[in-house]
Design a protein around this motif. Structure first.
Motif, PDB file in Angstrom:
ATOM      1  N   ARG A 188      -6.704 -10.587  -2.725  1.00  0.00           N
ATOM      2  CA  ARG A 188      -7.269  -9.259  -3.250  1.00  0.00           C
ATOM      3  C   ARG A 188      -8.063  -8.484  -2.361  1.00  0.00           C
ATOM      4  NH1 ARG A 188      -6.304  -9.295  -9.532  1.00  0.00           N
ATOM      5  NH2 ARG A 188      -5.468 -11.319  -9.946  1.00  0.00           N
ATOM      6  N   ASP A 189      -8.041  -7.205  -2.594  1.00  0.00           N
ATOM      7  CA  ASP A 189      -8.902  -6.266  -1.625  1.00  0.00           C
ATOM      8  C   ASP A 189     -10.331  -6.165  -2.547  1.00  0.00           C
ATOM      9  OD1 ASP A 189      -8.380  -4.377  -3.941  1.00  0.00           O
ATOM     10  OD2 ASP A 189      -7.471  -2.957  -2.559  1.00  0.00           O
ATOM     11  N   ASN A 236     -11.328  -3.752  -4.297  1.00  0.00           N
ATOM     12  CA  ASN A 236     -10.947  -3.181  -5.799  1.00  0.00           C
ATOM     13  C   ASN A 236     -10.297  -4.020  -6.708  1.00  0.00           C
ATOM     14  OD1 ASN A 236     -11.887  -0.701  -5.020  1.00  0.00           O
ATOM     15  ND2 ASN A 236     -10.140  -0.166  -3.956  1.00  0.00           N
ATOM     16  N   GLY A 237      -9.872  -5.357  -6.199  1.00  0.00           N
ATOM     17  CA  GLY A 237      -9.176  -6.217  -7.108  1.00  0.00           C
ATOM     18  C   GLY A 237      -7.735  -6.126  -7.089  1.00  0.00           C
ATOM     19  N   ASN A 238      -7.150  -5.181  -6.418  1.00  0.00           N
ATOM     20  CA  ASN A 238      -5.650  -5.155  -6.100  1.00  0.00           C
ATOM     21  C   ASN A 238      -5.209  -6.426  -5.310  1.00  0.00           C
ATOM     22  OD1 ASN A 238      -5.647  -2.675  -7.855  1.00  0.00           O
ATOM     23  ND2 ASN A 238      -6.312  -1.562  -5.947  1.00  0.00           N
ATOM     24  N   TYR A 239      -3.848  -6.753  -5.737  1.00  0.00           N
ATOM     25  CA  TYR A 239      -3.064  -7.725  -4.983  1.00  0.00           C
ATOM     26  C   TYR A 239      -2.818  -6.738  -3.414  1.00  0.00           C
ATOM     27  CZ  TYR A 239      -2.275 -10.600  -8.956  1.00  0.00           C
ATOM     28  OH  TYR A 239      -2.438 -11.253 -10.300  1.00  0.00           O
ATOM     29  N   TYR A 240      -3.019  -8.060  -2.277  1.00  0.00           N
ATOM     30  CA  TYR A 240      -2.416  -7.348  -1.174  1.00  0.00           C
ATOM     31  C   TYR A 240      -0.944  -7.630  -1.175  1.00  0.00           C
ATOM     32  CZ  TYR A 240      -6.918  -7.148   1.361  1.00  0.00           C
ATOM     33  OH  TYR A 240      -8.146  -6.570   1.700  1.00  0.00           O
ATOM     34  N   THR A 241       0.051  -6.723  -0.828  1.00  0.00           N
ATOM     35  CA  THR A 241       1.188  -6.726  -0.814  1.00  0.00           C
ATOM     36  C   THR A 241       1.791  -7.768  -0.067  1.00  0.00           C
ATOM     37  OG1 THR A 241       1.312  -4.439  -1.003  1.00  0.00           O
ATOM     38  CG2 THR A 241       3.425  -5.473  -0.159  1.00  0.00           C
ATOM     39  N   ILE A 242       2.845  -8.680  -0.688  1.00  0.00           N
ATOM     40  CA  ILE A 242       3.431  -9.708  -0.019  1.00  0.00           C
ATOM     41  C   ILE A 242       4.692  -9.116   0.876  1.00  0.00           C
ATOM     42  CG2 ILE A 242       4.490 -11.951  -0.291  1.00  0.00           C
ATOM     43  CD1 ILE A 242       2.739 -12.398  -2.451  1.00  0.00           C
ATOM     44  N   PRO A 243       4.773  -9.244   1.962  1.00  0.00           N
ATOM     45  CA  PRO A 243       5.988  -8.672   2.604  1.00  0.00           C
ATOM     46  C   PRO A 243       7.249  -9.023   2.553  1.00  0.00           C
ATOM     47  CG  PRO A 243       4.677  -9.763   4.267  1.00  0.00           C
ATOM     48  CD  PRO A 243       3.998  -9.636   3.081  1.00  0.00           C
ATOM     49  N   GLY A 244       7.383 -10.505   1.852  1.00  0.00           N
ATOM     50  CA  GLY A 244       8.615 -10.991   1.455  1.00  0.00           C
ATOM     51  C   GLY A 244       9.349 -10.287   0.185  1.00  0.00           C
TER      52      GLY A 244
END
Length: 614
Positions: free
Chosen positions: A445-446, A448-456
Motif C-alpha cells: 500500500r501507499d 495513504n493506505g491505498n492498494y498499489y495496482t496489480i497490473p495482472g
C-alpha cells in the motif's frame, strides 16, 4: 537614383563576401630533426571544429582565413602558432619540461625522456575540477588507449575499464596497484582527492615486471604526501541535485488503446477498448490527457548529492605527513526517495614518512633511514535496484506499464472484489461460511493506505510489475569495510645503493543484509509466501612482502639502474551466508529472531600463494 543605390549595395555585399571567403592551405609539420610529426593537431585559433590532423608524412590541409592564426600542438612538443600561407613548413621543438616529468614504472620511477614503453600519466592537476565519485571514473578522457564506460546509473557503481581493448573473454579488468600494493575489488575505497598521480602501463614491455597479471594492463595509483613548509588545511564541500536529463517516448492512453485494438482485430479478436477516445482507468475514472506517466512517478527529480573533503598536510626535515577524511553521499534518481538506490562512503587516510637518520653529509654508507607508515580505511553503505534489464526491473516496468492503469486502487468496490480476497486467509463455501484456511498475501500500500495496482488485473504482464509497489519492498543493504595498511623502510646502504622493504595488506570485509517483512503479492510471478531474513558476509585478506635493492648511477649524459628484488604474496577469502523463514517481529528482522529454516547455510574458503624474484 534607386537603381544606383541598389547596385552600390550589391557591390558592397560582394566585396564583403570576397574578403570573408576562406582559402585552402597546405603544409607539413616536422620535428627538430626534420622528421614528419604524425597525428599533430592543426587548429584555427578561437574557432571550434575548424582543424586538421597531420598524416603519415606530416602533411595537412586546412581551410582558413589569411588573417587567422593556426595553432599546432603535439604531445611532448611546445605549441606553435603561425599565420596561414602557401606550402607551410612548421617545425615543432621538444618540450624539455614534459620529458623531464617522472613516471612510476613497476618498482621505481623514470623520466619520460628515457621511457620507451607505452605509459600514460594522469596527474592531480588533470583531476582538478572533475570531482569524480570513483577513481576509475576519473580516467575518462584523460589517458589515451584507456576506455572507461559506466556500468549503469546506479549511485557509486563502478566503471568498466579496458586498456587497449578487451584482452580476454573472461575477466578483462586491469591490475590495480595502489602505493605498491595490488588491490582486489577495484578502486572503490579510494577518495579521488587523495590521488597524486595515476600511471597506466599499456603494453607488455611496461607491465612485464608483473608477469601474467599485467595481461590486461596495469593501473598504478600514487597517493598524496605532504609538501615542505607549514601545515596546510584544506576543506572542500559541494552539494548538488540530479535529475534524469531525458525520458523515453511512450504512447499516451488514447494511442495505446488504438494500438491494442488494432492488435486484437488483426488477430481475429474483439477490440479491447470500446472507445479509445473515452477511456476510464482501473478505478473507473475518466482518463484525461496523457494518462498515467509511469516514468514521472518513478524518477526522483532533484536527487541530492553531497561531498565533504578535509585534509591536513605538511613536511619538515624529520617528518612528512598527509591526513585526510572524505564523506560522499548520493541519492539515486530511480528509487532514491524510496531508499532503494543510495550510496554513502566514508574514507580516512594517513600517509606519514619519518626520517630516522640522515648522515649523508658525514659519510657515504648507511647514512639515511626513512620509515613510511600508511593507513587507509573506507566504509561503504549502499542499496541498489536491478539495472540494465528490461524484464522485471523498476525502470523496465515503468516503460511497459499501460497508461490506462492507475498507480493505486482508490475505488472501494474494485478493492473489495479482488484485492481484499487476496488478503483473506479463509476459505468459504457457497453460503459464505468458513470451511478452511489458505495462503494469503499482503498487497503493498501507499502512504495513504491505498492498494498499489496489480497490473495482472488488466491483462497479462508476466514479469512486469507495478514499479511503485516494487520500490515499497525493503531493499537489500550492502556494506563493506576496507583497511589498507603499509609499512616500509628505505635505507641508503652505499653511494647509490638503496635497500627497500615493504609489508602491505589489503583487508576487506563485505556483505549484504536483506529481509522480507510481508507475504507480499505483486503479480502471479512475483510473490512471497513467507517472511524471511537473509545475511551473507565475505572476507578477503591479502598481504605482500617485498625486498628490493636498487642501484642508480649517472655518468655524464648517461644513466643506468639495476633492480634486484623479491616479492611474496598470500590471498585468502571466506564466504558465509544463510537465511531463515518466519520472522518473529518484522520490525526486528534477524536470522536469530525467526522460527523456521530456509535454504542451506553455505561457507567457502579460498587460499592462494605467490612469490617471485625480479
Amino acid at each position: 537614383m534607386k537603381i544606383k543605390s541598389l547596385l552600390l549595395a550589391t557591390a558592397l555585399l560582394m566585396s564583403t563576401s570576397a574578403l570573408a571567403q576562406k582559402n585552402t592551405f597546405k603544409g607539413v609539420v616536422l620535428d627538430d630533426l626534420g622528421e614528419p610529426v604524425i597525428g599533430a593537431t592543426v587548429q584555427v585559433k578561437g574557432v571550434k571544429g575548424a582543424g586538421a590532423i597531420t598524416d603519415l608524412d606530416g602533411n595537412f590541409v586546412i581551410d582558413a582565413d589569411a588573417n587567422q592564426t593556426l595553432v599546432i600542438t603535439y604531445i611532448g612538443y611546445k605549441d606553435a602558432e603561425i599565420h596561414p600561407s602557401a606550402n607551410m613548413k612548421i617545425t615543432l621543438k621538444q618540450d624539455d619540461k614534459a620529458l623531464d616529468e617522472v613516471v612510476v614504472v613497476g618498482y621505481g620511477v623514470q623520466k619520460k625522456s628515457v621511457v620507451t614503453a607505452a605509459i600514460a600519466k594522469v596527474s592531480t592537476e588533470d583531476l582538478a575540477g572533475k570531482s569524480p565519485v570513483r577513481v576509475d571514473n576519473a580516467l575518462k578522457g584523460l589517458a589515451a588507449g584507456v576506455n572507461v564506460t559506466s556500468s549503469s546509473g546506479q549511485p557509486g557503481e563502478g566503471s568498466k575499464v579496458r586498456v587497449r581493448g578487451t584482452g580476454t573473454i573472461n575477466n578483462s579488468d586491469p591490475l590495480y596497484i595502489v602505493d605498491g600494493m595490488p588491490i582486489e575489488g577495484g578502486l572503490d575505497y579510494l577518495n579521488p582527492s587523495d590521488i597524486e598521480s595515476i600511471e597506466v602501463l599499456k603494453d607488455a614491455a611496461s607491465g612485464a615486471i608483473y608477469g601474467a597479471r599485467a595481461a590486461n594492463g596495469v593501473i598504478l595509483v600514487t597517493t598524496k604526501k605532504g609538501k615542505m613548509g607549514k601545515a596546510q588545511i584544506n576543506y572542500n564541500f559541494s552539494y548538488g541535485w540530479q535529475s534524469a536529463w531525458k525520458k523515453r517516448d511512450v504512447t499516451s492512453a488514447t494511442d495505446y488503446a488504438i494500438l491494442q485494438n488494432e492488435r486484437a482485430v488483426n488477430g481475429g479478436q474483439a477490440p479491447v477498448f470500446a472507445d479509445p477516445y473515452a477511456l476510464t482507468d482501473s478505478n473507473g475514472k475518466a482518463i484525461s490527457g496523457f494518462g498515467t506517466d509511469w516514468q514521472d512517478l518513478v524518477f526522483n527529480d532533484n536527487a541530492p548529492v553531497q561531498n565533504h573533503e578535509v585534509s591536513i598536510s605538511g613536511a619538515s626535515e624529520k617528518i612528512n605527513y598527509y591526513l585526510s577524511m572524505g564523506y560522499y553521499k548520493q541519492e539515486g534518481i530511480v528509487g532514491g526517495n524510496y531508499g532503494q538506490s543510495n550510496y554513502e562512503r566514508l574514507s580516512l587516510r594517513s600517509n606519514n614518512i619519518y626520517n630516522v637518520m640522515d648522515a649523508s653529509k658525514e659519510r657515504n654508507f648507511l647514512n639515511k633511514l626513512d620509515v613510511n607508515v600508511n593507513m587507509a580505511y573506507t566504509r561503504v553503505k549502499s542499496t541498489g535496484i536491478s539495472t540494465n534489464s528490461e524484464f522485471g526491473s523498476v525502470l523496465g516496468s515503468a516503460l511497459y506499464m499501460a497508461p490506462t492503469l492507475a498507480p493505486t486502487v482508490t475505488d472501494g468496490n474494485v478493492a473489495k472484489s479482488y484485492y481484499d480476497k487476496l488478503e483473506d486467509p479463509n476459505v468459504y463455501d457457497s453460503e459464505g461460511k468458513v470451511i478452511g484456511t489458505r495462503d494469503f498475501y499482503e498487497i503493498p500500500r501507499d502512504a495513504n493506505g491505498n492498494y498499489y495496482t496489480i497490473p495482472g488485473m488488466a491483462g497479462t504482464y508476466q514479469e512486469m510489475n507495478n514499479p511503485l509497489a516494487m520500490m515499497s519492498i525493503p531493499a537489500a543493504k550492502n556494506w563493506s569495510h576496507k583497511f589498507v595498511p603499509k609499512f616500509s623502510i628505505d635505507l641508503q646502504l652505499w653511494d647509490n645503493l638503496k635497500y627497500h622493504f615493504t609489508y602491505s595488506a589489503d583487508l576487506s570485509f563485505w556483505g549484504t543484509d536483506s529481509y522480507v517483512a510481508s507475504k507480499y503479492y505483486l503479480s502471479g510471478n512475483n510473490k512471497q509466501t513467507h517472511t524471511s531474513a537473509t545475511k551473507s558476509s565475505s572476507k578477503g585478506i591479502n598481504w605482500q612482502v617485498e625486498n628490493t635493492l636498487t642501484y642508480d648511477k649517472t655518468i655524464g649524459k648517461h644513466s643506468f639502474a639495476v633492480v634486484l628484488g623479491q616479492s611474496a604474496m598470500k590471498n585468502k577469502s571466506d564466504y558465509l551466508g544463510g537465511s531463515r523463514w518466519n520472522l518473529v517481529n518484522v520490525n526486528k528482522p534477524s536470522i536469530d529472531y525467526a522460527t523456521g529454516n530456509y535454504g542451506v547455510t553455505s561457507k567457502s574458503v579460498w587460499i592462494r600463494h605467490r612469490s617471485s624474484l625480479v
